[in-house]
Design a protein around this motif. Structure first.
Motif, PDB file in Angstrom:
ATOM      1  N   MET A  25       0.823  -1.215   0.000  1.00 61.24           N
ATOM      2  CA  MET A  25       0.000   0.000   0.000  1.00 61.24           C
ATOM      3  C   MET A  25       0.850   1.255   0.000  1.00 61.24           C
ATOM      4  SD  MET A  25      -3.089  -0.895   2.618  1.00 61.24           S
ATOM      5  CE  MET A  25      -2.010  -1.380   3.952  1.00 61.24           C
ATOM      6  N   LYS A  26       0.455   2.191  -0.839  1.00 65.09           N
ATOM      7  CA  LYS A  26       1.133   3.486  -0.875  1.00 65.09           C
ATOM      8  C   LYS A  26       0.320   4.458  -0.027  1.00 65.09           C
ATOM      9  CE  LYS A  26       2.777   6.995  -4.034  1.00 65.09           C
ATOM     10  NZ  LYS A  26       2.841   7.450  -5.409  1.00 65.09           N
ATOM     11  N   LEU A  27       0.922   5.001   0.993  1.00 61.89           N
ATOM     12  CA  LEU A  27       0.221   5.966   1.832  1.00 61.89           C
ATOM     13  C   LEU A  27       0.272   7.324   1.129  1.00 61.89           C
ATOM     14  CD1 LEU A  27       1.308   4.923   5.441  1.00 61.89           C
ATOM     15  CD2 LEU A  27      -0.309   3.843   3.869  1.00 61.89           C
ATOM     16  N   ARG A  28      -0.919   7.909   0.923  1.00 57.67           N
ATOM     17  CA  ARG A  28      -1.002   9.104   0.070  1.00 57.67           C
ATOM     18  C   ARG A  28      -0.223  10.302   0.590  1.00 57.67           C
ATOM     19  NH1 ARG A  28      -7.054   8.576  -1.806  1.00 57.67           N
ATOM     20  NH2 ARG A  28      -6.657   7.143  -3.515  1.00 57.67           N
ATOM     21  N   ASP A  29      -0.331  10.525   1.896  1.00 53.77           N
ATOM     22  CA  ASP A  29       0.232  11.793   2.400  1.00 53.77           C
ATOM     23  C   ASP A  29       1.433  11.593   3.317  1.00 53.77           C
ATOM     24  OD1 ASP A  29      -1.743  13.458   1.116  1.00 53.77           O
ATOM     25  OD2 ASP A  29      -3.158  12.497   2.485  1.00 53.77           O
ATOM     26  N   ILE A  30       2.012  10.396   3.283  1.00 52.53           N
ATOM     27  CA  ILE A  30       3.187  10.141   4.125  1.00 52.53           C
ATOM     28  C   ILE A  30       4.361   9.872   3.182  1.00 52.53           C
ATOM     29  CG2 ILE A  30       4.176   8.677   5.954  1.00 52.53           C
ATOM     30  CD1 ILE A  30       1.662   9.795   7.076  1.00 52.53           C
ATOM     31  N   ALA A  31       5.366  10.730   3.196  1.00 51.26           N
ATOM     32  CA  ALA A  31       6.462  10.588   2.240  1.00 51.26           C
ATOM     33  C   ALA A  31       7.370   9.423   2.599  1.00 51.26           C
ATOM     34  CB  ALA A  31       7.273  11.877   2.179  1.00 51.26           C
ATOM     35  N   ASP A  32       7.508   9.159   3.896  1.00 54.84           N
ATOM     36  CA  ASP A  32       8.380   8.062   4.325  1.00 54.84           C
ATOM     37  C   ASP A  32       7.716   7.323   5.482  1.00 54.84           C
ATOM     38  OD1 ASP A  32      10.419   6.333   4.594  1.00 54.84           O
ATOM     39  OD2 ASP A  32      11.804   7.737   5.550  1.00 54.84           O
ATOM     40  N   THR A  33       7.504   6.013   5.310  1.00 57.96           N
ATOM     41  CA  THR A  33       6.766   5.255   6.317  1.00 57.96           C
ATOM     42  C   THR A  33       7.678   4.716   7.429  1.00 57.96           C
ATOM     43  OG1 THR A  33       6.982   3.283   4.947  1.00 57.96           O
ATOM     44  CG2 THR A  33       4.950   4.556   4.717  1.00 57.96           C
ATOM     45  N   GLN A  34       8.984   4.883   7.265  1.00 59.78           N
ATOM     46  CA  GLN A  34       9.947   4.313   8.214  1.00 59.78           C
ATOM     47  C   GLN A  34       9.644   4.736   9.660  1.00 59.78           C
ATOM     48  OE1 GLN A  34      12.413   2.157   7.694  1.00 59.78           O
ATOM     49  NE2 GLN A  34      13.410   2.283   9.703  1.00 59.78           N
ATOM     50  N   GLN A  35       9.570   6.066   9.862  1.00 53.23           N
ATOM     51  CA  GLN A  35       9.383   6.583  11.222  1.00 53.23           C
ATOM     52  C   GLN A  35       7.988   6.211  11.742  1.00 53.23           C
ATOM     53  OE1 GLN A  35       9.027  10.757  11.692  1.00 53.23           O
ATOM     54  NE2 GLN A  35       9.890  10.752  13.746  1.00 53.23           N
ATOM     55  N   LEU A  36       7.009   6.365  10.858  1.00 53.16           N
ATOM     56  CA  LEU A  36       5.626   6.066  11.246  1.00 53.16           C
ATOM     57  C   LEU A  36       5.510   4.637  11.793  1.00 53.16           C
ATOM     58  CD1 LEU A  36       2.594   7.303  10.802  1.00 53.16           C
ATOM     59  CD2 LEU A  36       2.517   5.637   8.945  1.00 53.16           C
ATOM     60  N   ILE A  37       6.124   3.697  11.078  1.00 54.86           N
ATOM     61  CA  ILE A  37       5.991   2.294  11.472  1.00 54.86           C
ATOM     62  C   ILE A  37       6.913   1.953  12.644  1.00 54.86           C
ATOM     63  CG2 ILE A  37       6.252  -0.100  10.687  1.00 54.86           C
ATOM     64  CD1 ILE A  37       3.848   1.452   9.448  1.00 54.86           C
ATOM     65  N   MET A  38       8.184   2.324  12.543  1.00 55.55           N
ATOM     66  CA  MET A  38       9.143   1.876  13.547  1.00 55.55           C
ATOM     67  C   MET A  38       8.954   2.580  14.890  1.00 55.55           C
ATOM     68  SD  MET A  38      10.246  -0.400  11.767  1.00 55.55           S
ATOM     69  CE  MET A  38      11.571  -1.318  12.531  1.00 55.55           C
ATOM     70  N   GLU A  39       8.434   3.806  14.869  1.00 51.50           N
ATOM     71  CA  GLU A  39       8.318   4.528  16.146  1.00 51.50           C
ATOM     72  C   GLU A  39       6.875   4.631  16.647  1.00 51.50           C
ATOM     73  OE1 GLU A  39      10.483   8.212  15.764  1.00 51.50           O
ATOM     74  OE2 GLU A  39      12.168   7.100  14.906  1.00 51.50           O
TER      75      GLU A  39
END
Ligand code: PMP
Ligand code: PLP
Length: 434
Positions: free
Chosen positions: A367-381
């Motif tokens: 899935m491509k998140l529309r308004d999140i440029a990088d999912t790394q921080q969102l997921i890991m933190e």
């Protein structure tokens, strides 16, 4: 349609790394294998097999879900506890060769060994096979083609070899032939055999239910990619662990099925259909290359667990091809329901927040998140706080530190209710981050 003609015998030596070319058969392994093919009257003082009478295990009985039992009497148990051939126990290899012929009917099945006859060996999961195939073929500085995002285990095996990974663009139908053509246009096909040529010699792809993208390649694309591989004399590594998890029949024809030249190395896996923990997979390809993989196995793990192989082999022989394929149908039915459940939860919670394609194979939704440029921080933190875990897309990229708006969600293990709750939490997480 006119079937493509073979282009003459492949020169496999040009693909081998110095390390792989230097591998020699282990004399003791050869004696052990000779002994296992000999009549019981042979008195062997050779080999270094320990005496299984000293081993603590006596016999085994394994219940199968359909009511069957796989039984190891004392004699079979001794075999299961002993060393065995590095290419795999013969009856399992034979069963698998017959299955490959039924499913893919590879043109190479009728070739002579030197011409690249189809051969197979057992590996400790397809990961072992892939890792050994890469070590056989990839030198530092080599250009290697693949369609990223790709399986992180492949990147882990390839990147330390010091090669230059070249990304070929892909979409929901896998690698795009026009993009491959464009990448290859840097080289002149008539010069790839010249000393010092930097033209890529191998191309890696996951043709069905790709990890992480869920993409599956159409037969037309495979044909075009195969023709380009012929033009530039490349080998194709067809890593197909989700082949048996294709939801729609008929299953797509494989690269192996169109391999008139003997340039396909295919890895199959039982991880998604029989067991991931038993560690069992297969390398199928031209005999001169499979032989090199087996020499590497001789010098590393020696062979996949004899116990595992005998257990799997007994089950397969009792099922026959028909019983095996019936089992696969039940596995497919399960994953298809899971996929549908995930898609309906995605529609319910993520419609305005993400984009995706429905996968026709495998166990992943990308899935491509529309308004999140990088999912790394969102997921890991942040995701752990909300108690929902996904894989940030970056880990599947050639350069894992590049920003990546994708996440991978697996529909294999959670219940539809859990999937729904997870996507609800993910939607809240995204809204909080905006
Ligand atoms: N090292 C030595 C000195 C050995 O003799 C052997 C077995 N013959 C091994 C390693 C390999 O043992 P394993 O079966 O545990 O891989
Ligand atoms: N190749 C791909 C594309 C995979 O997704 C996986 C497992 O996740 C593997 C290979 C490794 O499979 P195995 O368990 O057979 O080593």
């Amino acid at each position: 349609m006119v079937e493509p003609q073979r282009k003459g015998v492949m020169n496999y030596a040009r693909f081998l790394t110095a390390v792989s070319a230097a591998r020699k058969p282990s004399p003791i392994r050869m004696l052990t294998e000779l002994q296992q093919r000999s009549p019981p009257s042979l008195i062997s003082l050779a080999g270094g097999s320990p005496n299984p009478n000293t081993f603590p295990f006596l016999s085994a009985s394994i219940q199968v879900k359909n009511g069957q039992t796989v039984t190891f009497d004392e004699l079979t148990m001794k075999r299961a506890l002993q060393y065995s051939a590095s290419s795999g126990i013969p009856e399992l290899v034979t069963w698998m060769k017959n299955l490959q012929k039924k499913l893919h009917n590879p043109p190479t099945a009728s070739y002579s060994p030197e011409q690249g006859q189809m051969d197979m060996c057992v590996t400790t999961g397809s990961q072992e096979g892939l890792c050994k195939v890469f070590e056989m073929l990839v030198n530092p500085g080599d250009n290697v083609l693949l369609d990223a995002p790709t399986y992180s285990g492949t990147l882990a095996a390839l990147q330390p070899l010091g090669c230059n990974l070249i990304n070929v663009s892909s979409d929901q139908h896998g690698m795009i032939p026009a993009a491959l053509k464009e990448v290859l246009s840097r080289w002149d096909p008539s010069e790839v055999h010249k000393p010092g040529s930097t033209a890529p010699k191998i191309l890696y792809t996951i043709p069905n239910g790709g990890n992480p993208t869920g993409a599956s390649m159409t037969v037309e694309r495979k044909k075009e990619v195969y023709e380009l591989a012929r033009l530039y004399d490349m080998l194709i590594i067809e890593d197909d662990p989700y082949y048996f998890l294709q939801f729609e029949k008929p299953w797509a024809p494989t690269f192996l099925s169109m391999d008139v030249d003997g340039r396909i190395i295919r890895t199959d896996s039982f991880s998604k259909i029989l067991s991931s923990g038993l560690r069992i997979g297969f390398v199928t390809g031209p005999k001169p290359l499979v032989d090199r993989v087996v020499l590497h196995i001789q010098a590393s793990t020696m062979h996949t667990s004899s116990f595992t192989q005998l257990m799997v082999s007994q089950l397969l022989h009792s099922w026959g091809q028909e019983g095996f394929l019936q089992h696969i149908d039940r596995v497919i039915e399960f994953y298809k329901k899971q996929r549908d459940a995930m898609l309906s939860s995605a529609d319910k919670w993520l419609k305005d927040l993400a984009e995706w394609h429905s996968p026709s194979a495998g166990m992943f939704l990308w899935m491509k998140l529309r308004d999140i440029a990088d999912t790394q921080q969102l997921i890991m933190e942040k995701a752990l706080e909300k108690e929902v875990l996904l894989v940030p897309g970056g880990v599947f990229m050639i350069n894992s530190s590049d920003p990546c708006p994708y996440v991978r969600a697996a529909f294999s293990l959670s219940t539809p209710e859990q999937i729904d709750e997870a996507f609800k939490r993910l939607s809240l997480l995204i809204k909080d981050a905006l």
